[in-house]
Design an enzyme around this catalytic site. Structure first.
Site, mmCIF file in Angstrom:
data_model
loop_
_atom_site.group_PDB
_atom_site.id
_atom_site.type_symbol
_atom_site.label_atom_id
_atom_site.label_comp_id
_atom_site.label_asym_id
_atom_site.label_seq_id
_atom_site.Cartn_x
_atom_site.Cartn_y
_atom_site.Cartn_z
ATOM 1 N N GLU A 99 0.834 -1.192 0.000
ATOM 2 C CA GLU A 99 0.000 0.000 0.000
ATOM 3 C C GLU A 99 0.878 1.254 0.000
ATOM 4 O O GLU A 99 1.923 1.305 0.643
ATOM 5 C CB GLU A 99 -0.942 -0.006 1.205
ATOM 6 C CG GLU A 99 -1.987 -1.098 1.072
ATOM 7 C CD GLU A 99 -3.142 -0.999 2.051
ATOM 8 O OE1 GLU A 99 -4.270 -1.329 1.670
ATOM 9 O OE2 GLU A 99 -2.933 -0.593 3.213
ATOM 10 N N CYS A 112 3.377 8.668 0.827
ATOM 11 C CA CYS A 112 3.722 7.828 1.974
ATOM 12 C C CYS A 112 3.982 6.425 1.434
ATOM 13 O O CYS A 112 3.061 5.791 0.907
ATOM 14 C CB CYS A 112 2.577 7.831 2.987
ATOM 15 S SG CYS A 112 2.856 6.710 4.369
ATOM 16 N N CYS A 119 5.697 -6.366 8.358
ATOM 17 C CA CYS A 119 6.755 -5.854 9.224
ATOM 18 C C CYS A 119 7.032 -6.874 10.321
ATOM 19 O O CYS A 119 6.124 -7.527 10.821
ATOM 20 C CB CYS A 119 6.334 -4.526 9.856
ATOM 21 S SG CYS A 119 7.638 -3.783 10.870
ATOM 22 N N CYS A 123 4.691 -4.143 16.600
ATOM 23 C CA CYS A 123 4.062 -3.147 17.488
ATOM 24 C C CYS A 123 2.571 -3.486 17.624
ATOM 25 O O CYS A 123 1.895 -3.725 16.612
ATOM 26 C CB CYS A 123 4.244 -1.742 16.926
ATOM 27 S SG CYS A 123 5.985 -1.348 16.654
ATOM 28 N N CYS A 126 -0.348 -1.609 15.593
ATOM 29 C CA CYS A 126 -0.139 -1.324 14.170
ATOM 30 C C CYS A 126 -0.630 -2.485 13.304
ATOM 31 O O CYS A 126 -0.256 -3.640 13.520
ATOM 32 C CB CYS A 126 1.356 -1.095 13.937
ATOM 33 S SG CYS A 126 1.807 -0.980 12.196
ATOM 34 N N SER A 232 9.882 6.515 16.424
ATOM 35 C CA SER A 232 8.593 6.195 17.049
ATOM 36 C C SER A 232 8.828 5.859 18.512
ATOM 37 O O SER A 232 9.304 4.776 18.838
ATOM 38 C CB SER A 232 7.947 5.023 16.311
ATOM 39 O OG SER A 232 7.700 5.390 14.986
ATOM 40 N N CYS A 352 -1.872 6.461 9.668
ATOM 41 C CA CYS A 352 -0.655 5.853 10.210
ATOM 42 C C CYS A 352 -0.989 4.538 10.884
ATOM 43 O O CYS A 352 -1.891 4.457 11.710
ATOM 44 C CB CYS A 352 -0.038 6.766 11.271
ATOM 45 S SG CYS A 352 1.084 7.963 10.603
HETATM 46 N N1 SAH Z 1 8.078 1.246 10.922
HETATM 47 C C1 SAH Z 1 8.254 2.637 11.012
HETATM 48 C C2 SAH Z 1 7.486 3.418 9.976
HETATM 49 C C3 SAH Z 1 6.091 2.973 9.652
HETATM 50 S S1 SAH Z 1 4.855 3.284 10.837
HETATM 51 C C4 SAH Z 1 7.927 3.109 12.417
HETATM 52 O O1 SAH Z 1 7.341 2.367 13.166
HETATM 53 O O2 SAH Z 1 8.286 4.245 12.748
HETATM 54 C C5 SAH Z 1 4.618 5.058 10.784
HETATM 55 C C6 SAH Z 1 4.154 5.641 12.116
HETATM 56 O O3 SAH Z 1 2.815 5.226 12.413
HETATM 57 C C7 SAH Z 1 4.999 5.206 13.300
HETATM 58 O O4 SAH Z 1 5.275 6.302 14.121
HETATM 59 C C8 SAH Z 1 4.081 4.255 14.018
HETATM 60 O O5 SAH Z 1 4.391 4.090 15.372
HETATM 61 C C9 SAH Z 1 2.750 4.890 13.797
HETATM 62 N N2 SAH Z 1 1.600 4.019 14.022
HETATM 63 C C10 SAH Z 1 1.538 2.697 13.893
HETATM 64 N N3 SAH Z 1 0.303 2.246 14.175
HETATM 65 C C11 SAH Z 1 -0.444 3.320 14.504
HETATM 66 C C12 SAH Z 1 -1.799 3.513 14.860
HETATM 67 N N4 SAH Z 1 -2.661 2.491 14.950
HETATM 68 N N5 SAH Z 1 -2.231 4.772 15.110
HETATM 69 C C13 SAH Z 1 -1.377 5.834 15.007
HETATM 70 N N6 SAH Z 1 -0.090 5.707 14.657
HETATM 71 C C14 SAH Z 1 0.387 4.458 14.408
HETATM 72 FE FE1 SF4 Z 2 6.468 -2.109 11.949
HETATM 73 FE FE2 SF4 Z 2 6.354 0.541 12.293
HETATM 74 FE FE3 SF4 Z 2 4.133 -0.958 12.409
HETATM 75 FE FE4 SF4 Z 2 5.929 -1.111 14.371
HETATM 76 S S1 SF4 Z 2 4.705 0.686 13.808
HETATM 77 S S2 SF4 Z 2 4.921 -2.847 13.368
HETATM 78 S S3 SF4 Z 2 7.812 -0.901 13.217
HETATM 79 S S4 SF4 Z 2 5.407 -0.656 10.622
#
Ligand code: SAH
Ligand code: SF4
Length: 361
Positions: A99, A112, A119, A123, A126, A232, A352
Protein backbone atom coordinates in the site's frame (compact mmCIF):
# COMPACT_ATOMS: atom_id res chain seq x y z
CA UNK A 1 26.86 -0.93 -6.20
CA UNK A 2 23.46 -2.20 -5.13
CA UNK A 3 23.01 -5.75 -6.34
CA UNK A 4 19.43 -5.29 -7.58
CA UNK A 5 20.72 -3.12 -10.44
CA UNK A 6 22.58 -6.14 -11.79
CA UNK A 7 19.66 -8.56 -11.82
CA UNK A 8 18.07 -9.82 -15.03
CA UNK A 9 15.81 -8.54 -16.37
CA UNK A 10 17.07 -5.16 -15.27
CA UNK A 11 14.45 -3.11 -13.39
CA UNK A 12 15.32 0.44 -14.49
CA UNK A 13 13.93 1.86 -11.22
CA UNK A 14 16.59 -0.13 -9.36
CA UNK A 15 19.43 1.90 -10.84
CA UNK A 16 20.98 5.27 -10.10
CA UNK A 17 21.82 7.46 -13.07
CA UNK A 18 25.50 6.54 -12.67
CA UNK A 19 24.68 2.86 -12.72
CA UNK A 20 22.63 3.29 -15.90
CA UNK A 21 25.43 5.30 -17.50
CA UNK A 22 27.79 2.46 -16.71
CA UNK A 23 25.36 -0.05 -18.22
CA UNK A 24 25.07 2.00 -21.41
CA UNK A 25 28.85 1.88 -21.67
CA UNK A 26 28.75 -1.91 -21.39
CA UNK A 27 26.22 -2.01 -24.22
CA UNK A 28 28.45 0.14 -26.40
CA UNK A 29 25.98 3.05 -26.30
CA UNK A 30 27.31 6.59 -25.76
CA UNK A 31 26.91 7.34 -22.02
CA UNK A 32 25.46 10.76 -22.88
CA UNK A 33 22.15 9.10 -23.79
CA UNK A 34 21.56 8.34 -20.12
CA UNK A 35 20.13 11.87 -19.83
CA UNK A 36 17.23 11.07 -22.18
CA UNK A 37 16.63 7.69 -20.58
CA UNK A 38 16.50 9.31 -17.13
CA UNK A 39 14.17 11.98 -18.46
CA UNK A 40 11.77 9.34 -19.80
CA UNK A 41 11.78 7.52 -16.46
CA UNK A 42 11.44 10.38 -14.00
CA UNK A 43 10.30 13.52 -15.85
CA UNK A 44 7.95 12.11 -18.47
CA UNK A 45 7.35 9.08 -16.23
CA UNK A 46 6.61 6.69 -19.09
CA UNK A 47 5.59 3.20 -18.10
CA UNK A 48 7.24 1.10 -20.81
CA UNK A 49 10.35 0.95 -22.96
CA UNK A 50 8.11 1.20 -26.05
CA UNK A 51 7.24 4.78 -25.11
CA UNK A 52 10.92 5.83 -25.19
CA UNK A 53 10.77 6.66 -28.88
CA UNK A 54 13.66 9.06 -29.21
CA UNK A 55 16.43 6.82 -27.93
CA UNK A 56 19.09 5.43 -30.31
CA UNK A 57 17.98 2.15 -31.91
CA UNK A 58 20.82 0.20 -30.30
CA UNK A 59 19.85 1.38 -26.83
CA UNK A 60 16.18 0.61 -27.47
CA UNK A 61 17.08 -2.89 -28.59
CA UNK A 62 19.11 -3.55 -25.42
CA UNK A 63 16.37 -2.12 -23.21
CA UNK A 64 13.69 -4.23 -24.92
CA UNK A 65 15.74 -7.38 -24.56
CA UNK A 66 17.21 -6.89 -21.09
CA UNK A 67 15.25 -4.31 -19.10
CA UNK A 68 11.83 -3.35 -17.81
CA UNK A 69 10.31 -0.23 -16.32
CA UNK A 70 9.31 -1.56 -12.91
CA UNK A 71 5.86 0.02 -12.83
CA UNK A 72 3.64 -1.46 -10.11
CA UNK A 73 0.10 -1.88 -11.45
CA UNK A 74 -2.67 -0.60 -9.17
CA UNK A 75 -4.91 -3.39 -7.95
CA UNK A 76 -7.21 -1.02 -6.10
CA UNK A 77 -7.47 2.74 -5.59
CA UNK A 78 -9.54 4.28 -2.78
CA UNK A 79 -10.32 7.94 -2.08
CA UNK A 80 -11.08 9.32 1.37
CA UNK A 81 -14.33 11.27 1.70
CA UNK A 82 -12.49 14.47 2.64
CA UNK A 83 -10.71 14.34 -0.75
CA UNK A 84 -7.22 14.79 0.72
CA UNK A 85 -6.06 11.20 0.77
CA UNK A 86 -5.89 8.45 -1.85
CA UNK A 87 -4.70 4.94 -1.12
CA UNK A 88 -3.20 2.66 -3.77
CA UNK A 89 -2.89 -1.09 -3.47
CA UNK A 90 -0.05 -1.93 -5.85
CA UNK A 91 0.79 -5.36 -7.27
CA UNK A 92 4.35 -6.74 -7.08
CA UNK A 93 5.75 -9.22 -9.61
CA UNK A 94 5.59 -12.12 -7.13
CA UNK A 95 1.86 -11.57 -6.56
CA UNK A 96 2.34 -9.80 -3.24
CA UNK A 97 0.95 -6.33 -2.70
CA UNK A 98 1.89 -3.11 -0.98
CA UNK A 99 0.00 0.00 0.00
CA UNK A 100 1.08 3.53 -0.90
CA UNK A 101 -0.73 6.72 0.11
CA UNK A 102 -0.96 10.08 -1.62
CA UNK A 103 -1.76 12.95 0.73
CA UNK A 104 -2.37 16.58 -0.08
CA UNK A 105 -1.65 19.25 2.54
CA UNK A 106 -2.08 22.92 1.62
CA UNK A 107 -1.70 22.13 -2.06
CA UNK A 108 1.50 20.10 -1.61
CA UNK A 109 1.61 16.41 -2.25
CA UNK A 110 3.26 13.88 0.04
CA UNK A 111 3.82 10.26 -0.93
CA UNK A 112 3.72 7.83 1.97
CA UNK A 113 5.60 4.74 0.82
CA UNK A 114 6.21 1.24 2.13
CA UNK A 115 9.65 -0.29 2.64
CA UNK A 116 8.57 -3.89 3.26
CA UNK A 117 5.59 -6.18 2.72
CA UNK A 118 4.41 -6.49 6.31
CA UNK A 119 6.75 -5.85 9.22
CA UNK A 120 8.72 -8.00 11.65
CA UNK A 121 8.62 -5.53 14.56
CA UNK A 122 5.21 -6.46 15.94
CA UNK A 123 4.06 -3.15 17.49
CA UNK A 124 0.77 -4.08 19.11
CA UNK A 125 -1.27 -1.13 17.81
CA UNK A 126 -0.14 -1.32 14.17
CA UNK A 127 -2.01 -3.20 11.43
CA UNK A 128 1.20 -3.87 9.49
CA UNK A 129 2.80 -5.34 12.62
CA UNK A 130 -0.30 -7.45 13.17
CA UNK A 131 0.05 -9.02 9.68
CA UNK A 132 3.68 -10.12 10.24
CA UNK A 133 6.64 -9.97 7.86
CA UNK A 134 6.50 -11.21 4.27
CA UNK A 135 9.57 -9.70 2.60
CA UNK A 136 11.77 -6.65 2.01
CA UNK A 137 11.00 -4.41 -0.94
CA UNK A 138 13.73 -3.76 -3.50
CA UNK A 139 14.96 -0.23 -4.14
CA UNK A 140 13.08 -0.30 -7.46
CA UNK A 141 9.83 -1.23 -5.73
CA UNK A 142 10.24 1.71 -3.35
CA UNK A 143 11.05 4.13 -6.19
CA UNK A 144 8.10 2.77 -8.21
CA UNK A 145 5.67 3.77 -5.44
CA UNK A 146 6.85 7.39 -5.57
CA UNK A 147 6.66 7.43 -9.37
CA UNK A 148 3.13 6.01 -9.14
CA UNK A 149 2.06 8.89 -6.91
CA UNK A 150 3.96 11.39 -9.09
CA UNK A 151 2.17 10.15 -12.19
CA UNK A 152 -1.21 10.40 -10.43
CA UNK A 153 -0.39 13.97 -9.42
CA UNK A 154 0.63 14.92 -12.93
CA UNK A 155 -2.54 13.44 -14.44
CA UNK A 156 -4.80 15.13 -11.88
CA UNK A 157 -3.22 18.59 -12.07
CA UNK A 158 -5.34 21.10 -13.97
CA UNK A 159 -3.78 22.52 -17.12
CA UNK A 160 -1.68 25.54 -16.23
CA UNK A 161 -1.21 24.45 -12.61
CA UNK A 162 1.93 25.73 -10.92
CA UNK A 163 4.92 23.40 -11.18
CA UNK A 164 4.72 22.84 -7.41
CA UNK A 165 1.19 21.49 -7.69
CA UNK A 166 2.30 19.08 -10.40
CA UNK A 167 4.95 17.17 -8.49
CA UNK A 168 5.52 15.16 -5.34
CA UNK A 169 7.07 17.51 -2.81
CA UNK A 170 7.57 15.19 0.16
CA UNK A 171 8.19 11.51 0.68
CA UNK A 172 7.62 9.85 4.02
CA UNK A 173 8.79 6.30 4.67
CA UNK A 174 5.86 5.69 6.96
CA UNK A 175 3.94 3.08 5.02
CA UNK A 176 4.25 -0.63 5.63
CA UNK A 177 7.49 -1.88 7.13
CA UNK A 178 10.51 -0.79 9.11
CA UNK A 179 12.87 1.10 6.78
CA UNK A 180 16.01 0.55 8.88
CA UNK A 181 15.38 -3.21 8.75
CA UNK A 182 15.81 -2.85 4.97
CA UNK A 183 18.62 -0.31 5.15
CA UNK A 184 20.51 -0.83 1.88
CA UNK A 185 17.49 -0.90 -0.41
CA UNK A 186 15.96 2.15 1.30
CA UNK A 187 19.15 4.22 1.04
CA UNK A 188 19.62 3.21 -2.58
CA UNK A 189 16.03 4.26 -3.32
CA UNK A 190 16.63 7.60 -1.59
CA UNK A 191 19.69 8.22 -3.77
CA UNK A 192 17.49 7.70 -6.86
CA UNK A 193 14.64 9.89 -5.51
CA UNK A 194 17.06 12.73 -4.75
CA UNK A 195 18.65 12.88 -8.22
CA UNK A 196 18.36 16.46 -9.41
CA UNK A 197 17.60 15.52 -12.99
CA UNK A 198 14.74 13.27 -11.91
CA UNK A 199 12.26 13.47 -9.05
CA UNK A 200 14.67 15.88 -7.34
CA UNK A 201 13.45 15.48 -3.78
CA UNK A 202 15.28 17.65 -1.26
CA UNK A 203 17.03 16.05 1.71
CA UNK A 204 14.67 17.74 4.16
CA UNK A 205 11.69 16.51 2.12
CA UNK A 206 12.36 12.83 2.75
CA UNK A 207 11.38 11.58 6.19
CA UNK A 208 12.41 8.16 7.41
CA UNK A 209 10.45 6.89 10.39
CA UNK A 210 11.97 4.11 12.50
CA UNK A 211 10.68 2.08 15.40
CA UNK A 212 14.12 2.57 16.96
CA UNK A 213 16.55 0.19 15.25
CA UNK A 214 19.63 1.36 17.13
CA UNK A 215 22.33 -0.02 14.77
CA UNK A 216 20.51 1.60 11.83
CA UNK A 217 20.37 5.00 13.55
CA UNK A 218 24.09 4.80 14.34
CA UNK A 219 24.82 3.87 10.72
CA UNK A 220 22.77 6.86 9.51
CA UNK A 221 24.81 9.05 11.85
CA UNK A 222 28.14 7.62 10.67
CA UNK A 223 27.21 7.99 7.00
CA UNK A 224 25.82 11.50 7.52
CA UNK A 225 22.77 10.66 5.42
CA UNK A 226 20.77 13.67 4.29
CA UNK A 227 17.20 13.04 5.38
CA UNK A 228 14.77 13.80 8.18
CA UNK A 229 14.72 11.19 10.91
CA UNK A 230 11.60 10.35 12.89
CA UNK A 231 11.75 7.94 15.83
CA UNK A 232 8.59 6.20 17.05
CA UNK A 233 8.82 6.64 20.79
CA UNK A 234 5.26 6.17 22.18
CA UNK A 235 6.44 5.71 25.78
CA UNK A 236 9.05 7.34 28.00
CA UNK A 237 9.91 4.39 30.24
CA UNK A 238 11.44 1.08 29.19
CA UNK A 239 8.63 -1.03 30.69
CA UNK A 240 5.81 0.96 29.07
CA UNK A 241 7.60 1.07 25.74
CA UNK A 242 8.32 -2.66 25.68
CA UNK A 243 4.61 -3.36 26.18
CA UNK A 244 3.70 -1.38 23.04
CA UNK A 245 6.83 -1.89 20.93
CA UNK A 246 8.26 -5.39 21.53
CA UNK A 247 11.61 -4.64 19.85
CA UNK A 248 12.31 -2.24 22.72
CA UNK A 249 13.51 -5.37 24.54
CA UNK A 250 16.25 -5.76 21.95
CA UNK A 251 17.05 -2.05 21.72
CA UNK A 252 16.20 -0.59 25.14
CA UNK A 253 15.16 3.01 25.65
CA UNK A 254 18.49 4.17 27.10
CA UNK A 255 20.40 2.75 24.12
CA UNK A 256 17.89 4.32 21.75
CA UNK A 257 18.23 7.75 23.34
CA UNK A 258 22.04 7.45 23.28
CA UNK A 259 21.86 6.62 19.55
CA UNK A 260 19.56 9.62 18.97
CA UNK A 261 22.03 11.90 20.73
CA UNK A 262 24.87 10.52 18.62
CA UNK A 263 22.80 11.11 15.48
CA UNK A 264 21.95 14.70 16.40
CA UNK A 265 25.55 15.48 17.34
CA UNK A 266 26.97 13.91 14.19
CA UNK A 267 24.48 15.49 11.77
CA UNK A 268 23.34 18.63 13.59
CA UNK A 269 19.82 17.57 12.67
CA UNK A 270 16.66 17.67 14.73
CA UNK A 271 14.90 14.38 15.38
CA UNK A 272 11.11 14.04 15.21
CA UNK A 273 9.65 11.79 17.88
CA UNK A 274 6.34 10.10 17.09
CA UNK A 275 3.84 9.51 19.84
CA UNK A 276 0.60 7.64 19.10
CA UNK A 277 -1.78 8.97 21.73
CA UNK A 278 -3.66 6.05 23.31
CA UNK A 279 -6.39 6.85 25.84
CA UNK A 280 -5.29 6.00 29.37
CA UNK A 281 -2.09 4.27 28.18
CA UNK A 282 0.32 7.08 27.37
CA UNK A 283 -1.70 10.31 27.27
CA UNK A 284 -1.96 11.57 30.86
CA UNK A 285 -0.26 14.72 32.19
CA UNK A 286 2.24 12.43 33.97
CA UNK A 287 3.12 10.83 30.65
CA UNK A 288 3.56 14.26 29.06
CA UNK A 289 5.97 15.24 31.86
CA UNK A 290 7.92 12.01 31.39
CA UNK A 291 8.37 12.81 27.67
CA UNK A 292 9.35 16.34 28.55
CA UNK A 293 11.98 15.09 31.01
CA UNK A 294 13.31 12.56 28.49
CA UNK A 295 13.58 14.94 25.53
CA UNK A 296 14.00 18.30 27.24
CA UNK A 297 17.19 20.02 26.09
CA UNK A 298 17.54 17.79 23.03
CA UNK A 299 17.12 18.95 19.44
CA UNK A 300 13.67 17.38 19.32
CA UNK A 301 10.19 17.87 17.91
CA UNK A 302 7.28 15.67 19.00
CA UNK A 303 4.63 14.50 16.51
CA UNK A 304 1.47 13.55 18.37
CA UNK A 305 -0.70 11.12 16.40
CA UNK A 306 -4.09 10.25 17.90
CA UNK A 307 -4.27 6.43 17.69
CA UNK A 308 -5.91 5.12 14.54
CA UNK A 309 -8.16 2.10 14.92
CA UNK A 310 -6.85 -1.33 13.85
CA UNK A 311 -8.56 -4.71 14.01
CA UNK A 312 -6.01 -6.34 16.32
CA UNK A 313 -5.77 -3.76 19.10
CA UNK A 314 -8.45 -2.61 21.50
CA UNK A 315 -6.94 0.73 22.59
CA UNK A 316 -8.87 3.96 21.99
CA UNK A 317 -7.73 7.27 20.60
CA UNK A 318 -7.11 10.18 22.97
CA UNK A 319 -9.87 12.83 22.84
CA UNK A 320 -8.82 16.12 21.28
CA UNK A 321 -8.97 18.11 24.55
CA UNK A 322 -6.60 15.69 26.29
CA UNK A 323 -4.27 15.73 23.28
CA UNK A 324 -4.15 19.54 23.44
CA UNK A 325 -3.47 19.41 27.19
CA UNK A 326 -0.59 16.99 26.54
CA UNK A 327 0.83 19.36 23.96
CA UNK A 328 0.42 22.30 26.32
CA UNK A 329 2.54 20.60 28.99
CA UNK A 330 5.32 19.88 26.46
CA UNK A 331 5.49 23.49 25.35
CA UNK A 332 4.67 25.26 28.62
CA UNK A 333 6.81 23.24 31.00
CA UNK A 334 9.58 21.92 28.76
CA UNK A 335 9.76 24.29 25.75
CA UNK A 336 9.43 21.20 23.61
CA UNK A 337 7.89 21.89 20.18
CA UNK A 338 5.21 19.52 18.98
CA UNK A 339 2.61 19.05 16.27
CA UNK A 340 -0.77 17.44 16.73
CA UNK A 341 -1.38 15.53 13.52
CA UNK A 342 -4.71 15.88 11.83
CA UNK A 343 -6.47 12.60 11.31
CA UNK A 344 -6.72 11.98 7.60
CA UNK A 345 -7.66 8.98 5.52
CA UNK A 346 -9.01 7.00 8.48
CA UNK A 347 -12.19 6.13 6.56
CA UNK A 348 -10.16 4.26 3.92
CA UNK A 349 -7.67 2.65 6.31
CA UNK A 350 -4.89 4.94 5.09
CA UNK A 351 -3.97 6.50 8.42
CA UNK A 352 -0.65 5.85 10.21
CA UNK A 353 -0.43 2.22 11.21
CA UNK A 354 -3.52 1.15 9.28
CA UNK A 355 -1.81 -0.24 6.21
CA UNK A 356 -2.07 -4.01 5.85
CA UNK A 357 -2.74 -6.38 3.00
CA UNK A 358 -3.42 -10.05 2.77
CA UNK A 359 -0.67 -11.39 0.55
CA UNK A 360 -0.55 -14.74 -1.18
CA UNK A 361 2.43 -17.01 -0.54
N1 SAH B 1 8.08 1.25 10.92
C1 SAH B 1 8.25 2.64 11.01
C2 SAH B 1 7.49 3.42 9.98
C3 SAH B 1 6.09 2.97 9.65
S1 SAH B 1 4.86 3.28 10.84
C4 SAH B 1 7.93 3.11 12.42
O1 SAH B 1 7.34 2.37 13.17
O2 SAH B 1 8.29 4.24 12.75
C5 SAH B 1 4.62 5.06 10.78
C6 SAH B 1 4.15 5.64 12.12
O3 SAH B 1 2.82 5.23 12.41
C7 SAH B 1 5.00 5.21 13.30
O4 SAH B 1 5.28 6.30 14.12
C8 SAH B 1 4.08 4.25 14.02
O5 SAH B 1 4.39 4.09 15.37
C9 SAH B 1 2.75 4.89 13.80
N2 SAH B 1 1.60 4.02 14.02
C10 SAH B 1 1.54 2.70 13.89
N3 SAH B 1 0.30 2.25 14.18
C11 SAH B 1 -0.44 3.32 14.50
C12 SAH B 1 -1.80 3.51 14.86
N4 SAH B 1 -2.66 2.49 14.95
N5 SAH B 1 -2.23 4.77 15.11
C13 SAH B 1 -1.38 5.83 15.01
N6 SAH B 1 -0.09 5.71 14.66
C14 SAH B 1 0.39 4.46 14.41
FE1 SF4 C 1 6.47 -2.11 11.95
FE2 SF4 C 1 6.35 0.54 12.29
FE3 SF4 C 1 4.13 -0.96 12.41
FE4 SF4 C 1 5.93 -1.11 14.37
S1 SF4 C 1 4.70 0.69 13.81
S2 SF4 C 1 4.92 -2.85 13.37
S3 SF4 C 1 7.81 -0.90 13.22
S4 SF4 C 1 5.41 -0.66 10.62
Amino acid sequence: MNSTCTMAPLNLYDCTRDQLRHRLGQWGVKPVHVASLWNYLYVQQVSSVDEMRDLPAKLQAHLRAEATVGVLPPVMTTDSTDGFTRKFLLGLTDGRRVETVKMRFTGRVTACVSSQVGCAMGCVFCATGQMGFARHLTAGEIVAQVVHVARAVMLAAPAGARAEARRVRNVVLMGMGEPLHNYDAVMHAIDILRDNAGLALGADRITLSTVGVVPGILRLAAEGRALRLAVSLHAATQAERAALVPVARKWPLDELMAACRTYSEATGRRIFYEWALIAGENDTPAHARAVGALLGGMNAHVNLIPLNPTAGYGGASTPLAAARAFQHILSGEFHLPSTLRQRRGIDIGAGCGQLAVSSPG
